[in-house]
Design a protein around this motif. Structure first.
Motif, PDB file in Angstrom:
ATOM      1  N   ARG A 137       1.319  -1.536   0.006  1.00  0.00           N
ATOM      2  CA  ARG A 137      -0.220   0.089   0.585  1.00  0.00           C
ATOM      3  C   ARG A 137       0.801   1.699  -0.125  1.00  0.00           C
ATOM      4  N   GLU A 138       2.742   0.902   0.447  1.00  0.00           N
ATOM      5  CA  GLU A 138       3.266   2.025   0.222  1.00  0.00           C
ATOM      6  C   GLU A 138       3.263   3.440  -1.317  1.00  0.00           C
ATOM      7  N   GLU A 139       2.564   4.209  -1.483  1.00  0.00           N
ATOM      8  CA  GLU A 139       2.982   5.096  -3.089  1.00  0.00           C
ATOM      9  C   GLU A 139       4.269   4.730  -3.762  1.00  0.00           C
ATOM     10  N   SER A 140       5.577   4.531  -3.349  1.00  0.00           N
ATOM     11  CA  SER A 140       6.358   3.655  -3.942  1.00  0.00           C
ATOM     12  C   SER A 140       6.009   2.744  -4.602  1.00  0.00           C
ATOM     13  N   TYR A 141       5.613   1.815  -4.134  1.00  0.00           N
ATOM     14  CA  TYR A 141       5.136   0.085  -4.316  1.00  0.00           C
ATOM     15  C   TYR A 141       3.825   0.559  -5.756  1.00  0.00           C
ATOM     16  N   LEU A 184       8.388   6.925 -12.292  1.00  0.00           N
ATOM     17  CA  LEU A 184       9.690   6.393 -11.511  1.00  0.00           C
ATOM     18  C   LEU A 184      10.447   7.494 -10.561  1.00  0.00           C
ATOM     19  N   SER A 185       9.746   8.836 -10.779  1.00  0.00           N
ATOM     20  CA  SER A 185      10.148  10.038 -10.094  1.00  0.00           C
ATOM     21  C   SER A 185       9.651  10.365  -9.209  1.00  0.00           C
ATOM     22  N   THR A 186       8.020   9.375  -8.971  1.00  0.00           N
ATOM     23  CA  THR A 186       6.993  10.346  -8.244  1.00  0.00           C
ATOM     24  C   THR A 186       7.473   9.148  -7.383  1.00  0.00           C
ATOM     25  N   ALA A 187       7.791   8.218  -7.660  1.00  0.00           N
ATOM     26  CA  ALA A 187       7.970   6.969  -6.582  1.00  0.00           C
ATOM     27  C   ALA A 187       9.325   7.302  -6.204  1.00  0.00           C
ATOM     28  N   GLU A 188      10.658   7.582  -6.739  1.00  0.00           N
ATOM     29  CA  GLU A 188      11.665   8.396  -5.894  1.00  0.00           C
ATOM     30  C   GLU A 188      11.558   9.272  -4.792  1.00  0.00           C
ATOM     31  N   GLU A 189      10.071   9.820  -4.559  1.00  0.00           N
ATOM     32  CA  GLU A 189      10.374  10.739  -4.303  1.00  0.00           C
ATOM     33  C   GLU A 189       9.847  10.202  -2.771  1.00  0.00           C
ATOM     34  N   PHE A 190       9.224   8.575  -2.520  1.00  0.00           N
ATOM     35  CA  PHE A 190       8.880   7.712  -1.436  1.00  0.00           C
ATOM     36  C   PHE A 190       9.414   7.317  -0.551  1.00  0.00           C
ATOM     37  N   LEU A 191      10.649   7.313  -1.010  1.00  0.00           N
ATOM     38  CA  LEU A 191      12.186   6.200  -0.942  1.00  0.00           C
ATOM     39  C   LEU A 191      12.885   6.643  -0.395  1.00  0.00           C
TER      40      LEU A 191
END
Length: 205
Positions: A159-163, A198-205
């Motif tokens: 349920r994580e945004e990055s996932y 990918l950029s959006t996922a990176e923001e949550f990592l």
């Protein structure tokens, strides 16, 4: 004559009495003045010098007990020890705090970051340079395969945004190649869409 004699006798007596009174009064004034004499300039200097010397002695004594360089070294050593302890704890801690402030498994974060890195490099590589393109494509495939085998459907991160963002990027890429074939060039609109994911996922990592 009796009156004259009496006057002569009384005058010295009164005169002597007045002189005695005046003499005692002057002596009293002198004695009183001695008690209110203001301190001289030399006495003030002695007091100031004595006070300054006492203050200097106190400061010197206090500073000699704990020198300032020792304090600085002690503080630096404590900070260094805390840094080492923190690094050791971080090394053995299975979790990590993300940029967004969430605590997630460190293994997941490392795997997800690797997907973002390798897939982005593959998409930005010039397809005309076949050698580099294949090398970056193979790295991306390997990182995606490792990521999916370990974290696909995992409740800890599902349920994580990055996932969610990585799943969208991988699904778009797989959907295109399944229809167009493995050797088909990727259209710019799909490429940009995946890069945004990918950029959006990176923001949550």
């Amino acid at each position: 004559m009796a009156l004259n004699l009496a006057a002569k006798l009384c005058v010295p007596t009164v005169s002597n009495t007045m002189e005695t009174v005046l003499r005692h009064e002057n002596e009293y004034k002198l004695q009183f003045g001695c008690h209110v004499v203001k301190p001289s300039l030399s006495s003030r200097r002695q007091i100031i010098v004595h006070t300054s010397a006492s203050l200097f002695a106190v400061l010197t004594f206090n500073c000699s007990i704990t020198p300032l360089p020792v304090w600085a070294e002690s503080i630096d050593q404590k900070e260094e020890d805390q840094g080492v302890v923190g690094a050791i704890k971080s090394l053995f801690d299975p979790n990590e705090t993300t940029k967004s402030g969430k605590v997630l498994p460190k293994a997941y974060l490392n795997s997800a970051r690797e997907v973002v890195k390798t897939l982005r490099e593959s998409l930005k590589e010039d397809p005309k340079d076949i050698v580099k393109f294949r090398r970056t494509a193979d790295s991306a495939k390997e990182s995606i395969r490792d990521y999916l085998s370990n974290w696909k459907g995992q409740e800890k991160v599902a349920r994580e945004e990055s996932y969610v963002e990585l799943e969208k990027a991988i699904r778009s890429l797989a959907s295109f190649y399944s229809k167009a074939g493995p050797s088909a060039p990727l259209p710019e609109d799909i490429k940009n869409e995946i890069l945004n994911d990918l950029s959006t996922a990176e923001e949550f990592l």
